[in-house]
Design a protein around this motif. Structure first.
Motif, PDB file in Angstrom:
ATOM      1  N   GLY A 173       0.789  -1.226   0.000  1.00  0.00           N
ATOM      2  CA  GLY A 173       0.000   0.000   0.000  1.00  0.00           C
ATOM      3  C   GLY A 173       0.819   1.273   0.000  1.00  0.00           C
ATOM      4  N   LEU A 174       2.137   1.156  -0.057  1.00  0.00           N
ATOM      5  CA  LEU A 174       2.979   2.354  -0.064  1.00  0.00           C
ATOM      6  C   LEU A 174       2.783   3.189  -1.324  1.00  0.00           C
ATOM      7  CD1 LEU A 174       6.303   0.869   1.347  1.00  0.00           C
ATOM      8  CD2 LEU A 174       4.682   2.334   2.541  1.00  0.00           C
ATOM      9  N   GLY A 175       2.581   2.536  -2.456  1.00  0.00           N
ATOM     10  CA  GLY A 175       2.356   3.257  -3.706  1.00  0.00           C
ATOM     11  C   GLY A 175       1.100   4.105  -3.645  1.00  0.00           C
ATOM     12  N   ARG A 176       0.009   3.516  -3.166  1.00  0.00           N
ATOM     13  CA  ARG A 176      -1.246   4.271  -3.016  1.00  0.00           C
ATOM     14  C   ARG A 176      -1.057   5.437  -2.048  1.00  0.00           C
ATOM     15  NH1 ARG A 176      -3.021  -0.987  -2.892  1.00  0.00           N
ATOM     16  NH2 ARG A 176      -3.131  -0.992  -0.618  1.00  0.00           N
ATOM     17  N   PHE A 177      -0.369   5.166  -0.938  1.00  0.00           N
ATOM     18  CA  PHE A 177      -0.136   6.191   0.084  1.00  0.00           C
ATOM     19  C   PHE A 177       0.662   7.357  -0.492  1.00  0.00           C
ATOM     20  CE2 PHE A 177       2.264   8.022   3.602  1.00  0.00           C
ATOM     21  CZ  PHE A 177       1.289   8.194   4.573  1.00  0.00           C
ATOM     22  N   LEU A 178       1.759   7.050  -1.189  1.00  0.00           N
ATOM     23  CA  LEU A 178       2.613   8.107  -1.741  1.00  0.00           C
ATOM     24  C   LEU A 178       1.944   8.816  -2.915  1.00  0.00           C
ATOM     25  CD1 LEU A 178       5.244   9.601  -1.399  1.00  0.00           C
ATOM     26  CD2 LEU A 178       6.353   7.870  -2.823  1.00  0.00           C
ATOM     27  N   LEU A 179       1.179   8.100  -3.721  1.00  0.00           N
ATOM     28  CA  LEU A 179       0.447   8.731  -4.822  1.00  0.00           C
ATOM     29  C   LEU A 179      -0.526   9.775  -4.280  1.00  0.00           C
ATOM     30  CD1 LEU A 179      -0.183   8.855  -7.877  1.00  0.00           C
ATOM     31  CD2 LEU A 179      -1.895   7.053  -7.470  1.00  0.00           C
ATOM     32  N   LYS A 180      -1.253   9.434  -3.233  1.00  0.00           N
ATOM     33  CA  LYS A 180      -2.187  10.386  -2.611  1.00  0.00           C
ATOM     34  C   LYS A 180      -1.435  11.589  -2.042  1.00  0.00           C
ATOM     35  CE  LYS A 180      -6.140  11.721  -0.701  1.00  0.00           C
ATOM     36  NZ  LYS A 180      -6.167  13.165  -0.871  1.00  0.00           N
ATOM     37  N   ALA A 181      -0.285  11.333  -1.395  1.00  0.00           N
ATOM     38  CA  ALA A 181       0.519  12.435  -0.853  1.00  0.00           C
ATOM     39  C   ALA A 181       1.017  13.338  -1.978  1.00  0.00           C
ATOM     40  CB  ALA A 181       1.694  11.884  -0.044  1.00  0.00           C
ATOM     41  N   ALA A 182       1.389  12.755  -3.117  1.00  0.00           N
ATOM     42  CA  ALA A 182       1.858  13.541  -4.262  1.00  0.00           C
ATOM     43  C   ALA A 182       0.738  14.410  -4.821  1.00  0.00           C
ATOM     44  CB  ALA A 182       2.408  12.609  -5.344  1.00  0.00           C
ATOM     45  N   GLU A 183      -0.455  13.834  -4.946  1.00  0.00           N
ATOM     46  CA  GLU A 183      -1.596  14.611  -5.438  1.00  0.00           C
ATOM     47  C   GLU A 183      -1.922  15.753  -4.480  1.00  0.00           C
ATOM     48  OE1 GLU A 183      -3.659  10.800  -7.690  1.00  0.00           O
ATOM     49  OE2 GLU A 183      -4.520  11.523  -5.809  1.00  0.00           O
ATOM     50  N   ASP A 184      -1.894  15.471  -3.193  1.00  0.00           N
ATOM     51  CA  ASP A 184      -2.130  16.522  -2.191  1.00  0.00           C
ATOM     52  C   ASP A 184      -1.082  17.625  -2.310  1.00  0.00           C
ATOM     53  OD1 ASP A 184      -4.261  15.050  -1.211  1.00  0.00           O
ATOM     54  OD2 ASP A 184      -3.194  14.347   0.579  1.00  0.00           O
ATOM     55  N   TYR A 185       0.176  17.230  -2.480  1.00  0.00           N
ATOM     56  CA  TYR A 185       1.268  18.200  -2.563  1.00  0.00           C
ATOM     57  C   TYR A 185       1.066  19.144  -3.750  1.00  0.00           C
ATOM     58  CZ  TYR A 185       5.886  20.271  -2.903  1.00  0.00           C
ATOM     59  OH  TYR A 185       6.906  21.169  -2.979  1.00  0.00           O
ATOM     60  N   VAL A 186       0.847  18.606  -4.944  1.00  0.00           N
ATOM     61  CA  VAL A 186       0.746  19.486  -6.117  1.00  0.00           C
ATOM     62  C   VAL A 186      -0.490  20.375  -6.046  1.00  0.00           C
ATOM     63  CG1 VAL A 186       2.104  17.949  -7.585  1.00  0.00           C
ATOM     64  CG2 VAL A 186      -0.393  17.791  -7.665  1.00  0.00           C
ATOM     65  N   HIS A 187      -1.545  19.873  -5.431  1.00  0.00           N
ATOM     66  CA  HIS A 187      -2.753  20.678  -5.296  1.00  0.00           C
ATOM     67  C   HIS A 187      -2.543  21.818  -4.296  1.00  0.00           C
ATOM     68  CE1 HIS A 187      -7.018  21.525  -5.599  1.00  0.00           C
ATOM     69  NE2 HIS A 187      -7.095  21.524  -4.291  1.00  0.00           N
ATOM     70  N   LYS A 188      -1.976  21.493  -3.139  1.00  0.00           N
ATOM     71  CA  LYS A 188      -1.809  22.501  -2.083  1.00  0.00           C
ATOM     72  C   LYS A 188      -0.651  23.456  -2.348  1.00  0.00           C
ATOM     73  CE  LYS A 188      -3.874  19.560   1.405  1.00  0.00           C
ATOM     74  NZ  LYS A 188      -3.614  18.586   2.462  1.00  0.00           N
ATOM     75  N   GLU A 189       0.483  22.931  -2.810  1.00  0.00           N
ATOM     76  CA  GLU A 189       1.682  23.761  -2.975  1.00  0.00           C
ATOM     77  C   GLU A 189       1.710  24.526  -4.295  1.00  0.00           C
ATOM     78  OE1 GLU A 189       3.946  24.279  -0.563  1.00  0.00           O
ATOM     79  OE2 GLU A 189       2.760  22.958   0.736  1.00  0.00           O
ATOM     80  N   TRP A 190       1.209  23.915  -5.347  1.00  0.00           N
ATOM     81  CA  TRP A 190       1.299  24.525  -6.677  1.00  0.00           C
ATOM     82  C   TRP A 190      -0.053  24.958  -7.238  1.00  0.00           C
ATOM     83  CZ3 TRP A 190       4.771  20.099  -8.991  1.00  0.00           C
ATOM     84  CH2 TRP A 190       6.056  20.197  -8.447  1.00  0.00           C
ATOM     85  N   GLY A 191      -1.137  24.579  -6.599  1.00  0.00           N
ATOM     86  CA  GLY A 191      -2.460  24.910  -7.120  1.00  0.00           C
ATOM     87  C   GLY A 191      -2.844  24.086  -8.336  1.00  0.00           C
ATOM     88  N   SER A 192      -2.171  22.984  -8.553  1.00  0.00           N
ATOM     89  CA  SER A 192      -2.466  22.143  -9.724  1.00  0.00           C
ATOM     90  C   SER A 192      -3.866  21.562  -9.608  1.00  0.00           C
ATOM     91  CB  SER A 192      -1.453  20.997  -9.826  1.00  0.00           C
ATOM     92  OG  SER A 192      -0.148  21.502  -9.955  1.00  0.00           O
ATOM     93  N   ARG A 193      -4.537  21.526 -10.744  1.00  0.00           N
ATOM     94  CA  ARG A 193      -5.868  20.934 -10.810  1.00  0.00           C
ATOM     95  C   ARG A 193      -5.873  19.633 -11.593  1.00  0.00           C
ATOM     96  NH1 ARG A 193      -7.107  26.508 -11.941  1.00  0.00           N
ATOM     97  NH2 ARG A 193      -7.463  25.940 -14.098  1.00  0.00           N
ATOM     98  N   GLU A 194      -4.707  19.303 -12.177  1.00  0.00           N
ATOM     99  CA  GLU A 194      -4.622  18.099 -12.992  1.00  0.00           C
ATOM    100  C   GLU A 194      -3.220  17.505 -12.848  1.00  0.00           C
ATOM    101  OE1 GLU A 194      -6.678  17.652 -17.081  1.00  0.00           O
ATOM    102  OE2 GLU A 194      -4.650  18.371 -17.493  1.00  0.00           O
TER     103      GLU A 194
END
Length: 189
Positions: free
Chosen positions: A110-131
């Motif tokens: 489950g590390l891949g799922r965990f890190l993928l979610k963290a990556a999506e959170d990071y780009v959304h919160k830090e960069w404002g990415s929507r995609e």
């Protein structure tokens, strides 16, 4: 030893990589994608490509690039590097995700799922990415399906060539390598 990630109690918080992490990242990525050690996990590319997946210069370039980051995931007790992922800010709304890597012996934990979610959170919160956009070798059907189960869609008809002429990315074992493009729209993370 971590056998399944049901919560993050066994993990250090996700951190940004620095130059001191670069050699460990190279070792993890190459061991996870290429060669015999990669065959312990399910994300191996060893049947498609020989040689390296990355090198120290490439990882240091990512760390140095102001539009890119590498996120790392480590064991809480030992600080062992367990997983990493590359992120690049393409523009004000799109982030590129690449090189999602999990140690071969932990690839079903489950590390891949965990890190993928963290990556999506990071780009959304830090960069404002929507995609989030990524590329996956078209022959990696099981990996494409894994991302689709996590909300990524294959963009019909959009393919990108594999850099077969550049051994820094690996030595092709077949001539028909190319990438499919996957995208995910981030919704109010």
């Amino acid at each position: 030893m971590i056998t399944e990630v049901t919560n993050s109690a066994d993990l250090k918080p996700v951190q940004l990589a620095n130059f001191g992490d670069a050699a460990n990242i190279v070792e993890l990525v190459n061991a996870s994608y290429r060669g015999e050690t990669s065959k312990r996990g399910w994300t191996t590319e060893a049947d498609l490509l020989g040689g390296q997946r990355t090198d120290l210069n490439a990882i240091e370039d990512i760390i140095r690039d102001p539009h890119s980051v590498l996120l790392t995931l480590r064991n809480k007790d030992t600080s062992e590097l367990l997983a990493c992922v590359q992120l690049e800010k393409k523009n004000s709304t799109i982030a590129y995700l690449g090189m999602l890597t999990v140690s071969p012996q932990l690839q079903a934990a489950g590390l891949g799922r965990f890190l993928l979610k963290a990556a999506e959170d990071y780009v959304h919160k830090e960069w404002g990415s929507r995609e989030v956009e990524m590329t996956v070798i078209s022959h990696r059907v099981e990996l494409i399906q894994w991302y689709q189960r996590r909300g990524y869609e294959v963009i019909p008809g959009e393919r990108r060539p594999f850099p077969s002429h550049d051994p820094r990315f690996g030595i092709p074992k077949r001539e028909d390598l190319d990438f499919v493009v996957l995208k995910k729209h981030l919704k109010n993370i």
